[in-house]
Design a protein around this motif. Structure first.
Motif, PDB file in Angstrom:
ATOM      1  N   TYR A   1      36.743  27.761  41.687  1.00 57.00           N
ATOM      2  CA  TYR A   1      37.508  27.957  40.374  1.00 57.00           C
ATOM      3  C   TYR A   1      38.209  29.182  40.270  1.00 57.00           C
ATOM      4  O   TYR A   1      39.630  29.164  40.276  1.00 57.00           O
ATOM      5  N   SER A   2      37.643  30.373  40.473  1.00 60.36           N
ATOM      6  CA  SER A   2      38.479  31.693  40.309  1.00 60.36           C
ATOM      7  C   SER A   2      39.331  32.023  41.250  1.00 60.36           C
ATOM      8  O   SER A   2      38.785  31.896  42.558  1.00 60.36           O
ATOM      9  N   ARG A   3      40.454  32.567  41.157  1.00 56.97           N
ATOM     10  CA  ARG A   3      41.346  32.986  42.018  1.00 56.97           C
ATOM     11  C   ARG A   3      42.445  34.086  41.455  1.00 56.97           C
ATOM     12  O   ARG A   3      42.416  34.212  40.318  1.00 56.97           O
ATOM     13  N   TYR A   4      42.947  34.800  42.344  1.00 56.29           N
ATOM     14  CA  TYR A   4      43.756  36.026  41.994  1.00 56.29           C
ATOM     15  C   TYR A   4      44.859  36.251  42.882  1.00 56.29           C
ATOM     16  O   TYR A   4      45.202  35.724  43.779  1.00 56.29           O
ATOM     17  N   CYS A   5      45.928  37.091  42.258  1.00 55.20           N
ATOM     18  CA  CYS A   5      47.301  37.157  42.758  1.00 55.20           C
ATOM     19  C   CYS A   5      46.996  38.144  44.079  1.00 55.20           C
ATOM     20  O   CYS A   5      47.805  38.476  44.848  1.00 55.20           O
ATOM     21  N   SER A   6      45.766  39.039  44.069  1.00 55.18           N
ATOM     22  CA  SER A   6      45.589  40.065  44.914  1.00 55.18           C
ATOM     23  C   SER A   6      44.176  40.333  45.208  1.00 55.18           C
ATOM     24  O   SER A   6      43.584  40.022  44.365  1.00 55.18           O
ATOM     25  N   THR A   7      43.911  40.875  46.499  1.00 51.95           N
ATOM     26  CA  THR A   7      42.502  41.439  46.524  1.00 51.95           C
ATOM     27  C   THR A   7      42.028  42.559  45.484  1.00 51.95           C
ATOM     28  O   THR A   7      40.884  42.512  45.116  1.00 51.95           O
ATOM     29  N   GLY A   8      42.989  43.292  44.993  1.00 49.42           N
ATOM     30  CA  GLY A   8      42.887  44.339  44.072  1.00 49.42           C
ATOM     31  C   GLY A   8      42.295  43.555  42.643  1.00 49.42           C
ATOM     32  O   GLY A   8      41.149  43.937  42.266  1.00 49.42           O
ATOM     33  N   CYS A   9      43.040  42.638  42.341  1.00 46.24           N
ATOM     34  CA  CYS A   9      42.840  41.755  40.963  1.00 46.24           C
ATOM     35  C   CYS A   9      41.433  41.284  41.144  1.00 46.24           C
ATOM     36  O   CYS A   9      40.541  41.031  40.098  1.00 46.24           O
ATOM     37  N   GLN A  10      41.088  40.490  42.470  1.00 47.44           N
ATOM     38  CA  GLN A  10      39.960  40.099  42.872  1.00 47.44           C
ATOM     39  C   GLN A  10      38.684  40.917  42.603  1.00 47.44           C
ATOM     40  O   GLN A  10      37.763  40.628  42.053  1.00 47.44           O
ATOM     41  N   TRP A  11      38.815  42.255  43.034  1.00 43.54           N
ATOM     42  CA  TRP A  11      38.015  43.217  42.989  1.00 43.54           C
ATOM     43  C   TRP A  11      37.525  43.573  41.732  1.00 43.54           C
ATOM     44  O   TRP A  11      36.396  43.704  41.086  1.00 43.54           O
ATOM     45  N   ASP A  12      38.528  43.793  40.792  1.00 36.37           N
ATOM     46  CA  ASP A  12      38.420  44.116  39.513  1.00 36.37           C
ATOM     47  C   ASP A  12      37.728  43.237  38.582  1.00 36.37           C
ATOM     48  O   ASP A  12      36.795  43.599  37.763  1.00 36.37           O
ATOM     49  N   ALA A  13      38.198  41.753  38.707  1.00 37.91           N
ATOM     50  CA  ALA A  13      37.519  40.839  38.044  1.00 37.91           C
ATOM     51  C   ALA A  13      36.048  40.692  38.424  1.00 37.91           C
ATOM     52  O   ALA A  13      34.860  40.665  37.535  1.00 37.91           O
ATOM     53  N   TRP A  14      35.684  40.963  39.767  1.00 36.95           N
ATOM     54  CA  TRP A  14      34.326  40.926  40.318  1.00 36.95           C
ATOM     55  C   TRP A  14      33.338  41.911  39.688  1.00 36.95           C
ATOM     56  O   TRP A  14      32.400  41.573  39.246  1.00 36.95           O
ATOM     57  N   GLU A  15      34.133  42.955  39.686  1.00 37.78           N
ATOM     58  CA  GLU A  15      33.117  44.144  39.227  1.00 37.78           C
ATOM     59  C   GLU A  15      32.938  44.164  37.632  1.00 37.78           C
ATOM     60  O   GLU A  15      31.817  44.550  37.370  1.00 37.78           O
ATOM     61  N   GLU A  16      33.716  43.580  36.869  1.00 35.71           N
ATOM     62  CA  GLU A  16      33.788  43.627  35.618  1.00 35.71           C
ATOM     63  C   GLU A  16      33.009  42.565  34.789  1.00 35.71           C
ATOM     64  O   GLU A  16      32.084  42.572  34.119  1.00 35.71           O
ATOM     65  N   HIS A  17      33.179  41.246  35.435  1.00 37.77           N
ATOM     66  CA  HIS A  17      32.731  40.179  34.878  1.00 37.77           C
ATOM     67  C   HIS A  17      32.113  39.143  35.829  1.00 37.77           C
ATOM     68  O   HIS A  17      31.262  38.184  35.679  1.00 37.77           O
ATOM     69  N   HIS A  18      32.991  38.893  36.922  1.00 44.41           N
ATOM     70  CA  HIS A  18      32.908  37.582  37.691  1.00 44.41           C
ATOM     71  C   HIS A  18      31.692  37.522  38.445  1.00 44.41           C
ATOM     72  O   HIS A  18      31.053  36.467  38.792  1.00 44.41           O
ATOM     73  N   ARG A  19      31.035  38.794  38.955  1.00 45.82           N
ATOM     74  CA  ARG A  19      29.786  38.652  39.787  1.00 45.82           C
ATOM     75  C   ARG A  19      28.540  37.897  38.811  1.00 45.82           C
ATOM     76  O   ARG A  19      27.904  37.632  39.601  1.00 45.82           O
ATOM     77  N   TRP A  20      28.861  37.922  37.557  1.00 46.66           N
ATOM     78  CA  TRP A  20      27.927  37.248  36.752  1.00 46.66           C
ATOM     79  C   TRP A  20      28.243  35.984  35.917  1.00 46.66           C
ATOM     80  O   TRP A  20      27.257  35.156  35.795  1.00 46.66           O
ATOM     81  N   GLU A  21      29.602  35.777  36.112  1.00 40.56           N
ATOM     82  CA  GLU A  21      29.968  34.373  35.786  1.00 40.56           C
ATOM     83  C   GLU A  21      29.743  33.364  36.791  1.00 40.56           C
ATOM     84  O   GLU A  21      29.692  32.159  36.760  1.00 40.56           O
ATOM     85  N   CYS A  22      30.182  34.033  38.171  1.00 38.90           N
ATOM     86  CA  CYS A  22      30.078  32.787  38.975  1.00 38.90           C
ATOM     87  C   CYS A  22      28.915  32.075  39.294  1.00 38.90           C
ATOM     88  O   CYS A  22      29.269  30.973  39.379  1.00 38.90           O
TER      89      CYS A  22
END
Length: 772
Positions: free
Chosen positions: A270-291
């Motif tokens: 489901y989750s996707r990002y415009c760049s690896t930078g945005c992917q990293w920011d989302a992963w660190e803030e919330h997605h690693r627990w949402e995923c």
């Protein structure tokens, strides 16, 4: 309104509520503390609830699937064959998100997408996909095709552009992010300041004169969540065979920027990002627990997901500090009408502002409180099943003689209910404090010579400082949202002589959503800075506005517009309701005509106000309220049928229907009635689609007059209509009329959107061409 959980889950929780012991139910209803409400719901939540949530979310699985990825690739190939490269790229992107990591299917999707991007002249993006295809095991006997494409890209790539991109994926265990500089979260102009009073709570006021069009506030949200399934992209073939892609396919799930070539999450589809930078920011803030929760969050609704993100970002230490004494001699006072923060706000401690937004727990209905609390409790149970607690919710402990324990060894501490109580608090707050982020969506066929657009909601966000602004039904500010790139500092715009290199650096270092608040008129010193929560005086009558505001925000609006209009509308309100279109309507500019003599039709005073009569004594023609209502409803339905014909690329049929309707409507509606404006706008669109530019402009001028009367001569709505009029005059080679309208459009666009909006660039190009 709140984005509640899906209906199946609502029914499930409703059955739990019905089955409660009456005494227990009364105890729950009487609870006034968030902690008590959540602990009560947690005591009722069982493994069966978690299992049921998982079962109903199974239909929205976010697991990787090679077979589904192959189907998406085939759809992309079909679009590629008819040269619809944008739709092809989106289909390939969906396949990339579905394909398992390091699979051949993933490499094939990347390779095919690189071909579509090449034809779209996105050469750097094409090169990135070529590299990704090769890294993921692209068949060696086909690799010469990718090498040839790489060579062609390098030939066409602008001089100085950097080829290649480091493909980091935090979901695969990377722990070294891009290290980008964060932009300031909030900027307030020097002429504005935060004030506080007992009746208004904390709010913004002007400390010096603020000129019309000046930027008052720029702010990035504390957190936001993308809304799925509200945007479509139509292929060149249009009509019934069009390709439809939701917002989740079109936009970055972190900064909301539009992209044709998203970077997927390595673990979910489901989750996707415009760049690896945005992917990293989302992963660190919330997605690693949402995923790991997968599709469960699709069941719970956007408000819970946003509340969860706020709590995850804050962490236990910030929450515990916010729950403690306010300190510094401050006391909680009555909040403003939106429920905004009565406590000290600081750009260095934005969570304190968020935490103390009013939650109105006692004013939400008991069933809604129960639904929210049980939903949060069930999600927390599911979260605890997926593994250790989030790092931000683990108090760091250092064993004697040892190092700080690893995240994987952490236990939930200090109390497992604290995270859930915090999420519930934010979920209830968000009903009064969430901000809808809107964008323009193209409507109509992709290959049409005339493009129409409509405003859609793409995300929900929480802006702590924006929440300080009280509501007015006739505000003195205008809001605009940007996504992807940070806006210029408050009180200034990007300098014209700013180097391209520094602009590019800004774009790399500060992606994200930004709200910009501008003064829509001159704001005098000591005057409060206000914005509209939705119900506007130009769209609906006072009592309707007050009802909607009280239902959602729990206050009775007594703004200047309400105070001035309430008395005069007491007698005229019903008349306005009959006249306004179903989309909202307005008391200003509405006018009914006598079908017999074309005089003004007013509500009768001698029959209890149940009908209408001609204002001319010599006529005296009467119409009942149902007759008027039926006439207006017929006009509205015919207009909708005409718009549908335009969407189906049948402008000739639409024009015949509109012309007949305009003749009929002229018997009961004055030219300044909002419905007349909508009819004229649709007629202009029909003429423009047929290439009759000057006829279209003549019709649109009628719409402009109605819009100006309804929304005001300085409104953004009038700016949008005048911008379309300038385009029509330009296309019709009407040099004089075009040059006369452009300055009016420029002034209004600068007022509401600033001097660097894309529309102004288009106006400049038109003006240069006309004068040249």
């Amino acid at each position: 309104m709140m984005d509640l959980p899906c209906l199946q889950w609502q029914d499930h929780v409703a059955q739990k509520w019905i089955g409660l012991n009456p005494e227990f139910k009364e105890k729950f209803i009487s609870m006034e503390e968030i902690d008590d409400v959540f602990k009560c719901a947690l005591s009722l939540t069982t493994q069966a609830d978690a299992d049921f949530m998982q079962s109903i979310s199974a239909a929205s699985s976010v697991q990787k699937d090679s077979d589904q990825a192959a189907e998406c690739r085939q759809k992309g190939n079909s679009c590629f064959k008819i040269r619809d490269y944008s739709a092809a790229a989106l289909h390939y992107s969906q396949g990339i998100c579905l394909a398992p990591q390091s699979s051949e299917q993933l490499s094939l999707c990347y390779a095919n997408r690189s071909a579509a991007l090449y034809h779209l002249q996105l050469y750097q993006e094409c090169l990135d996909d070529v590299d990704r295809a090769l890294k993921n095991g692209y068949p060696s006997h086909l690799s010469h095709k990718l090498q040839d494409r790489r060579t062609a890209c390098l030939k066409d790539l602008p001089v100085g552009a950097k080829a290649g991109e480091e493909d980091g994926n935090p979901a695969r265990g990377s722990h070294s992010g891009p290290g980008r500089v964060k932009a300031p979260s909030v900027q307030i102009c020097p002429e504005a300041a935060v004030s506080s009073s007992v009746d208004k709570g904390r709010h913004l006021v002007a400390v010096d004169r603020i000129a019309a069009g000046e930027v008052i506030l720029r702010e990035r949200p504390y957190s936001c969540v993308l809304l799925a399934g509200v945007q479509e992209v139509k292929g060149k073939h249009g009509g019934a065979g069009r390709d439809v892609f939701g917002t989740e396919s079109r936009r970055c799930h972190w900064c909301l920027a539009e992209t044709l070539c998203p970077v997927p999450c390595g673990a979910c589809s489901y989750s996707r990002y415009c760049s690896t930078g945005c992917q990293w920011d989302a992963w660190e803030e919330h997605h690693r627990w949402e995923c790991p929760l997968g599709a469960d969050l699709t069941v719970t609704g956007a408000m819970l997901q946003l509340a969860l993100r706020v709590a995850l970002k804050a962490g236990i230490e910030n929450v515990q500090m916010a729950r403690g004494p306010i300190g510094d001699g401050q006391n909680e006072s009555e909040s403003n009408s939106s429920g905004s923060n009565p406590c000290q706000s600081s750009s260095s401690d934005p969570y304190r502002s968020v935490f103390h937004l009013l939650h109105h727990v006692g004013q939400h209905s008991p069933t809604l409180r129960f639904l929210c609390a049980v939903t949060v409790a069930t999600v927390c149970l599911r979260l605890s099943e997926t593994g250790p607690p989030p790092a931000s919710w683990t108090l760091t402990r250092r064993p004697a003689g040892g190092s700080v324990e690893e995240e994987g060894d952490a236990a939930w501490s200090p109390e497992p209910w604290l995270l859930g109580s915090t999420v519930l608090r934010h979920m209830l707050q968000l009903r009064c404090n969430t901000q809808a982020i809107v964008a323009l969506q193209d409507a109509g066929a992709a290959n049409s010579s005339v493009q129409s657009s409509r405003e859609i909601r793409v995300a929900s966000a929480l802006f702590p400082t924006l929440s300080l602004l009280n509501h007015s039904c006739r505000p003195n500010t205008s809001l605009a949202f940007s996504t992807g790139i940070r806006a210029a500092p408050c009180g200034s715009e990007t300098s014209a002589d700013c180097s391209r290199a520094s602009v590019a650096e800004d774009q790399r270092s500060a992606r994200g959503v930004t709200v910009t608040v501008r003064a829509a008129k001159v704001i005098a010193p000591a005057q409060e800075i206000l914005h509209c929560y939705g119900p506007h005086s130009s769209r609906m009558v006072t009592r309707e506005r007050q009802r909607l505001l009280h239902e959602q925000y729990f206050f009775l609006c007594q703004c200047e517009a309400c105070s001035l209009q309430e008395e005069e509308e007491e007698e005229e309100e019903e008349e306005c309701k009959e006249q306004r279109p179903s989309s909202g309507g307005t008391p200003q500019g509405s006018a009914l005509l006598c079908s017999k003599c074309q005089g003004s039709l007013k509500r009768s005073r001698d029959d209890g106000g149940s009908g209408f009569s001609c204002s001319l004594p010599s006529c005296g023609h009467r119409m009942s309220a149902p007759e008027v209502r039926n006439e207006l409803q017929e006009i509205r339905l015919t207009l909708e049928r005409a718009v549908e014909l335009l969407e189906r690329e049948k402008p000739g049929e639409a024009l015949k229907l509109l012309e007949r309707t305009r003749r009929q409507s002229g018997l009961i509606l004055a030219e300044t009635h909002p419905l007349q404006g909508e009819l004229a706008d649709a007629t202009a669109r029909a003429y423009a689609t047929m290439g009759a530019w000057n006829d279209a402009a003549s019709q649109l001028e009628k719409s402009v007059a109605a819009i100006g009367l309804q929304y005001g001569e300085d409104s953004i709505e009038l700016a949008q209509q005048l911008f379309k009029l300038a385009q029509l005059r330009f296309n019709g080679a009407a040099r004089g009329p075009a040059l006369s309208v452009i300055p009016k459009v420029r002034r209004l666009l600068c007022l509401h959107l600033g001097p660097h909006c894309p529309e102004l660039q288009e106006l400049k190009a038109m003006e240069d061409c006309l004068r040249g």
